[in-house]
Scaffold this motif. Structure first.
Motif, PDB file in Angstrom:
ATOM      1  N   VAL A 141       1.298   6.982  -4.565  1.00 38.47           N
ATOM      2  CA  VAL A 141       1.045   5.671  -3.588  1.00 38.47           C
ATOM      3  C   VAL A 141       1.411   6.187  -2.236  1.00 38.47           C
ATOM      4  O   VAL A 141       0.743   5.767  -1.357  1.00 38.47           O
ATOM      5  CB  VAL A 141       2.377   4.655  -4.158  1.00 38.47           C
ATOM      6  N   ALA A 142       2.481   6.955  -1.884  1.00 33.42           N
ATOM      7  CA  ALA A 142       2.704   7.430  -0.517  1.00 33.42           C
ATOM      8  C   ALA A 142       1.561   8.068   0.112  1.00 33.42           C
ATOM      9  O   ALA A 142       1.129   8.048   1.300  1.00 33.42           O
ATOM     10  CB  ALA A 142       3.977   8.288  -0.514  1.00 33.42           C
ATOM     11  N   VAL A 143       0.889   8.925  -0.580  1.00 30.45           N
ATOM     12  CA  VAL A 143      -0.410   9.582  -0.352  1.00 30.45           C
ATOM     13  C   VAL A 143      -1.439   8.644  -0.038  1.00 30.45           C
ATOM     14  O   VAL A 143      -2.138   8.803   0.657  1.00 30.45           O
ATOM     15  CB  VAL A 143      -0.795  10.844  -1.358  1.00 30.45           C
ATOM     16  N   LEU A 144      -1.828   8.079  -1.217  1.00 30.50           N
ATOM     17  CA  LEU A 144      -3.110   7.031  -1.177  1.00 30.50           C
ATOM     18  C   LEU A 144      -2.714   5.653  -0.213  1.00 30.50           C
ATOM     19  O   LEU A 144      -3.815   5.415   0.397  1.00 30.50           O
ATOM     20  CB  LEU A 144      -3.439   6.630  -2.590  1.00 30.50           C
ATOM     21  N   GLY A 145      -1.718   5.225  -0.063  1.00 35.85           N
ATOM     22  CA  GLY A 145      -1.245   4.214   0.711  1.00 35.85           C
ATOM     23  C   GLY A 145      -1.097   2.915  -0.149  1.00 35.85           C
ATOM     24  O   GLY A 145      -1.651   2.859  -1.191  1.00 35.85           O
ATOM     25  N   PRO A 146      -0.204   2.091   0.254  1.00 38.04           N
ATOM     26  CA  PRO A 146       0.142   1.045  -0.418  1.00 38.04           C
ATOM     27  C   PRO A 146      -0.739  -0.341  -0.354  1.00 38.04           C
ATOM     28  O   PRO A 146      -1.383  -0.493   0.564  1.00 38.04           O
ATOM     29  CB  PRO A 146       1.471   0.538   0.267  1.00 38.04           C
ATOM     30  N   SER A 147      -1.401  -0.540  -1.650  1.00 37.84           N
ATOM     31  CA  SER A 147      -2.065  -1.586  -1.980  1.00 37.84           C
ATOM     32  C   SER A 147      -2.324  -1.971  -3.402  1.00 37.84           C
ATOM     33  O   SER A 147      -1.821  -1.295  -4.262  1.00 37.84           O
ATOM     34  CB  SER A 147      -3.637  -1.480  -1.512  1.00 37.84           C
ATOM     35  N   LEU A 148      -2.670  -3.156  -3.666  1.00 37.25           N
ATOM     36  CA  LEU A 148      -2.848  -3.611  -5.046  1.00 37.25           C
ATOM     37  C   LEU A 148      -3.514  -2.579  -5.969  1.00 37.25           C
ATOM     38  O   LEU A 148      -2.909  -2.323  -7.088  1.00 37.25           O
ATOM     39  CB  LEU A 148      -3.301  -5.129  -4.967  1.00 37.25           C
ATOM     40  N   VAL A 149      -4.777  -2.135  -5.659  1.00 38.49           N
ATOM     41  CA  VAL A 149      -5.640  -1.556  -6.425  1.00 38.49           C
ATOM     42  C   VAL A 149      -4.972   0.089  -6.598  1.00 38.49           C
ATOM     43  O   VAL A 149      -5.063   0.512  -7.724  1.00 38.49           O
ATOM     44  CB  VAL A 149      -6.818  -1.149  -5.703  1.00 38.49           C
ATOM     45  N   ASN A 150      -4.302   0.375  -5.287  1.00 40.48           N
ATOM     46  CA  ASN A 150      -3.638   1.767  -5.651  1.00 40.48           C
ATOM     47  C   ASN A 150      -2.424   1.810  -6.517  1.00 40.48           C
ATOM     48  O   ASN A 150      -2.313   2.848  -7.240  1.00 40.48           O
ATOM     49  CB  ASN A 150      -3.198   2.390  -4.093  1.00 40.48           C
ATOM     50  N   VAL A 151      -1.844   0.663  -6.542  1.00 45.90           N
ATOM     51  CA  VAL A 151      -0.440   0.468  -7.649  1.00 45.90           C
ATOM     52  C   VAL A 151      -0.930   0.466  -9.046  1.00 45.90           C
ATOM     53  O   VAL A 151      -0.593   1.252  -9.840  1.00 45.90           O
ATOM     54  CB  VAL A 151       0.197  -0.724  -7.215  1.00 45.90           C
ATOM     55  N   ILE A 152      -2.121   0.026  -9.284  1.00 49.19           N
ATOM     56  CA  ILE A 152      -2.697  -0.291 -10.691  1.00 49.19           C
ATOM     57  C   ILE A 152      -3.269   1.342 -11.127  1.00 49.19           C
ATOM     58  O   ILE A 152      -2.908   1.494 -11.973  1.00 49.19           O
ATOM     59  CB  ILE A 152      -4.126  -1.484 -10.597  1.00 49.19           C
ATOM     60  N   MET A 153      -3.969   1.975 -10.174  1.00 44.47           N
ATOM     61  CA  MET A 153      -4.471   3.192 -10.455  1.00 44.47           C
ATOM     62  C   MET A 153      -3.277   4.046 -10.640  1.00 44.47           C
ATOM     63  O   MET A 153      -3.322   5.088 -11.516  1.00 44.47           O
ATOM     64  CB  MET A 153      -5.427   3.629  -9.508  1.00 44.47           C
ATOM     65  N   VAL A 154      -2.180   4.120  -9.765  1.00 43.09           N
ATOM     66  CA  VAL A 154      -1.131   4.968  -9.928  1.00 43.09           C
ATOM     67  C   VAL A 154      -0.287   4.758 -11.110  1.00 43.09           C
ATOM     68  O   VAL A 154      -0.161   5.840 -12.003  1.00 43.09           O
ATOM     69  CB  VAL A 154      -0.249   4.838  -8.676  1.00 43.09           C
ATOM     70  N   LEU A 155      -0.185   3.571 -11.688  1.00 44.83           N
ATOM     71  CA  LEU A 155       0.310   3.045 -13.034  1.00 44.83           C
ATOM     72  C   LEU A 155      -0.186   3.641 -14.001  1.00 44.83           C
ATOM     73  O   LEU A 155       0.363   4.275 -14.930  1.00 44.83           O
ATOM     74  CB  LEU A 155       0.821   1.679 -12.789  1.00 44.83           C
ATOM     75  N   ALA A 156      -1.622   3.504 -14.267  1.00 48.40           N
ATOM     76  CA  ALA A 156      -2.438   4.016 -15.290  1.00 48.40           C
ATOM     77  C   ALA A 156      -2.562   5.254 -15.263  1.00 48.40           C
ATOM     78  O   ALA A 156      -2.322   6.023 -16.191  1.00 48.40           O
ATOM     79  CB  ALA A 156      -3.936   3.445 -14.911  1.00 48.40           C
ATOM     80  N   LEU A 157      -2.398   6.138 -14.064  1.00 49.27           N
ATOM     81  CA  LEU A 157      -2.353   7.752 -14.105  1.00 49.27           C
ATOM     82  C   LEU A 157      -1.131   8.114 -14.588  1.00 49.27           C
ATOM     83  O   LEU A 157      -1.241   9.083 -15.367  1.00 49.27           O
ATOM     84  CB  LEU A 157      -2.707   8.039 -12.451  1.00 49.27           C
ATOM     85  N   THR A 158      -0.138   7.500 -14.704  1.00 46.78           N
ATOM     86  CA  THR A 158       1.210   8.007 -14.848  1.00 46.78           C
ATOM     87  C   THR A 158       1.637   7.640 -16.374  1.00 46.78           C
ATOM     88  O   THR A 158       2.468   8.410 -16.943  1.00 46.78           O
ATOM     89  CB  THR A 158       2.441   7.554 -13.732  1.00 46.78           C
ATOM     90  N   ARG A 159       0.974   6.518 -16.939  1.00 52.89           N
ATOM     91  CA  ARG A 159       1.418   6.228 -18.139  1.00 52.89           C
ATOM     92  C   ARG A 159       0.429   6.435 -19.214  1.00 52.89           C
ATOM     93  O   ARG A 159       0.734   6.304 -20.503  1.00 52.89           O
ATOM     94  CB  ARG A 159       1.545   4.784 -18.160  1.00 52.89           C
ATOM     95  N   TRP A 160      -0.798   6.929 -19.114  1.00 51.90           N
ATOM     96  CA  TRP A 160      -1.654   7.091 -19.920  1.00 51.90           C
ATOM     97  C   TRP A 160      -1.294   8.121 -21.013  1.00 51.90           C
ATOM     98  O   TRP A 160      -1.892   8.019 -22.357  1.00 51.90           O
ATOM     99  CB  TRP A 160      -3.184   7.484 -19.547  1.00 51.90           C
ATOM    100  N   PRO A 161      -0.585   9.258 -20.761  1.00 56.88           N
ATOM    101  CA  PRO A 161      -0.293  10.201 -21.656  1.00 56.88           C
ATOM    102  C   PRO A 161       0.331   9.754 -23.052  1.00 56.88           C
ATOM    103  O   PRO A 161       0.580  10.228 -23.962  1.00 56.88           O
ATOM    104  CB  PRO A 161       0.716  11.110 -20.954  1.00 56.88           C
ATOM    105  N   ARG A 162       1.182   8.388 -22.721  1.00 53.71           N
ATOM    106  CA  ARG A 162       1.966   7.765 -23.602  1.00 53.71           C
ATOM    107  C   ARG A 162       1.177   7.281 -24.980  1.00 53.71           C
ATOM    108  O   ARG A 162       1.072   7.526 -26.110  1.00 53.71           O
ATOM    109  CB  ARG A 162       2.700   6.656 -23.381  1.00 53.71           C
ATOM    110  N   TYR A 163       0.041   6.779 -24.349  1.00 57.08           N
ATOM    111  CA  TYR A 163      -0.987   6.377 -25.417  1.00 57.08           C
ATOM    112  C   TYR A 163      -1.746   7.592 -26.067  1.00 57.08           C
ATOM    113  O   TYR A 163      -2.056   7.402 -27.381  1.00 57.08           O
ATOM    114  CB  TYR A 163      -2.069   5.343 -24.786  1.00 57.08           C
ATOM    115  N   ALA A 164      -2.107   8.710 -25.342  1.00 58.33           N
ATOM    116  CA  ALA A 164      -2.661   9.773 -25.872  1.00 58.33           C
ATOM    117  C   ALA A 164      -1.793  10.504 -26.878  1.00 58.33           C
ATOM    118  O   ALA A 164      -2.324  10.855 -28.143  1.00 58.33           O
ATOM    119  CB  ALA A 164      -3.014  10.832 -24.493  1.00 58.33           C
ATOM    120  N   ARG A 165      -0.470  10.370 -26.630  1.00 62.37           N
ATOM    121  CA  ARG A 165       0.446  10.954 -27.803  1.00 62.37           C
ATOM    122  C   ARG A 165       0.163  10.309 -29.114  1.00 62.37           C
ATOM    123  O   ARG A 165       0.014  10.896 -30.205  1.00 62.37           O
ATOM    124  CB  ARG A 165       1.692  11.112 -27.268  1.00 62.37           C
ATOM    125  N   VAL A 166       0.430   8.967 -28.907  1.00 56.20           N
ATOM    126  CA  VAL A 166       0.178   8.133 -30.335  1.00 56.20           C
ATOM    127  C   VAL A 166      -1.079   8.212 -30.846  1.00 56.20           C
ATOM    128  O   VAL A 166      -1.294   8.478 -32.049  1.00 56.20           O
ATOM    129  CB  VAL A 166       0.731   6.823 -30.057  1.00 56.20           C
TER     130      VAL A 166
END
Length: 286
Positions: A141-166
């Motif tokens: 987020v610090a690199v892309l800049g704070p915004s609603l869309v960036n927060v959603i993209m960042v959280l999706a980027l950091t959490r998809w491996p949990r679903y992939a494992r299952v």
């Protein structure tokens, strides 16, 4: 005979009784408040009444009733909490759906195709899981800049491996089933096998992960907004309200306490709902 009779009530007692679903009603209440915020909020969440700065709950000033008090700019706290639920739920829903779709799809492909596809996908998963999610989110987020869309993209980027494992572990066991092999021998495409035969059988496990991840997404969004890396002012956000309210804890406790309480109740209700969903879908409890 007695052992069978004794085990039957035990299995029934493990099922989720109807009263365990009351947290879902609380989550639904927050969703209704977020969807109908313009109708439920008594005032514009950004309207400033400087004469009524930091007024306690129940104060009436210049014809305005502040049921939950006002903040440092004289804005109605109740209206901002209602509108703040929109941000938290929107980010949570969007990030859970996006990360769930990406992670589940990649996990199924890795478990079904095996070989080099499995190695590449699962090593990428290991790399992402080795980095603390909060740290990765803050840096991105610090690199892309704070915004609603960036927060959603960042959280999706950091959490998809949990679903992939299952999805990967579930697909490994289901891909060897006779009906999957039969569909493959009859000429069914890999896409049809994945989404027609495998996905319906792993959706329960993925749903449990999604319900538990939902509460984490709400917390992550609040944490990023608290640090100033989430939704930017004047948009109402529970995390930003907590960040501002900490400066007035001694003189105006309601500014930070009430948004924090709403955050606590929502996350608790989501986690309890996730436990009920897990008990409901777990075949050991059937």
């Amino acid at each position: 005979m007695s052992a069978v009779a004794a085990s039957a009530p035990a299995r029934r007692s493990r099922r989720s009784p109807w009263w365990r679903w009351w947290p879902l009603a609380i989550v639904a209440l927050f969703v209704v408040a977020a969807v109908f915020a313009p109708l439920l909020a008594p005032y514009d969440p950004n309207f400033q009444n400087l004469i009524a700065r930091l007024k306690p709950p129940g104060t009436v000033s210049r014809g305005y009733q502040y049921w939950l008090g006002s903040d440092e700019l004289g804005r109605d706290l109740l209206s901002r909490i209602i509108y703040g639920s929109r941000v938290s739920l929107l980010v949570a829903f969007a990030s859970v759906i996006l990360s769930g779709v990406v992670g589940t799809t990649l996990g199924m492909i890795a478990g079904y195709r095996r070989g080099w596809v499995e190695i590449v996908v699962m090593r990428i998963v290991d790399v992402f899981l080795s980095i603390p999610a909060v740290l990765l989110a803050i840096i991105t987020v610090a690199v892309l800049g704070p915004s609603l869309v960036n927060v959603i993209m960042v959280l999706a980027l950091t959490r998809w491996p949990r679903y992939a494992r299952v999805a990967y572990s579930q697909t490994l066991s289901i891909a060897t089933m006779p009906y999957v092999r039969l569909a493959t021998l009859m000429g069914a495409s890999s896409l049809r096998v994945l989404f027609r035969h495998i996905l319906p059988n792993i959706i329960g496990a993925v749903s449990v992960v999604a319900t538990l991840e939902f509460g984490l997404m709400v917390l992550f969004e609040a944490g990023l907004s608290f640090l100033g890396l989430g939704v930017q002012p004047p948009t109402a956000s529970w995390g930003a309200m907590l960040s501002t309210g900490r400066n007035y804890v001694a003189t105006a406790w309601w500014v930070a306490t009430l948004p924090g309480f709403c955050l606590f109740v929502l996350v608790l209700a989501v986690n309890l709902t996730g436990d009920a969903v897990r008990d409901r879908l777990d075949p050991r409890f059937r």
